[in-house]
Design an enzyme around this catalytic site. Sequence first.
Site: not given
Length: 215
Positions: A9, A11
Amino acid sequence: MSLKGILFDMDGVLVDSEEFICEAAIRMFKEKGLEAKAEDFVPFVGMGENRYLGGVAEKYHFPFDQEKDKQRAYEIYGELTKGKLKALPGVYQFVDQCRKKGLKIAIATSADKVKLEINLQALQFPEGTIDATVNGLEVELKKPDPEIYRVAARKLGLRPEECLVLEDAVSGIKAGKAAGCRVLAVLTSFPAEKLREADWVCTSLAEVPAEALEW
């Protein structure tokens, strides 16, 4: 099934961006006449800006033009982050460790391509470090749906069962597990008790459990 790929992922895992997108969203809504608060956005962390912004608009029964409002939020985000975005602790060392182990690397973010590019520009990975990326415009369903991680694994030429997902959000962990991946949760955005579905948990990428990379 042995480990062959890492699906990051973005952020909250690679880059410390949450405060900036939250502030950008608050400012965007304020321009439209809505006084949103930081805590309004917490339930939608990790789901991409369609839901991050749209969920808050729904909460207040406030008009939301998905494309126009999202574009404005990203414009503000770009302004806010200039020279300020930083990699989270351990990111470069962990990525280097994965490369040395011969693991393939993908970034899978529910955010749009424009935000992915802003963040990658800030991270400045050497050319060839990242083998594939998937952004929110490339998938129909966003996290917690598993589609994004299945697409990321496919782009690496791997099966989801051969991949480790790195996530900081509840929705992302659900997506990774539903895709068939193993999941390492990073305690950036949520406390450990909310991330129990993950296979492993660490406070940062500087403290990844050895067993998360040895299977």
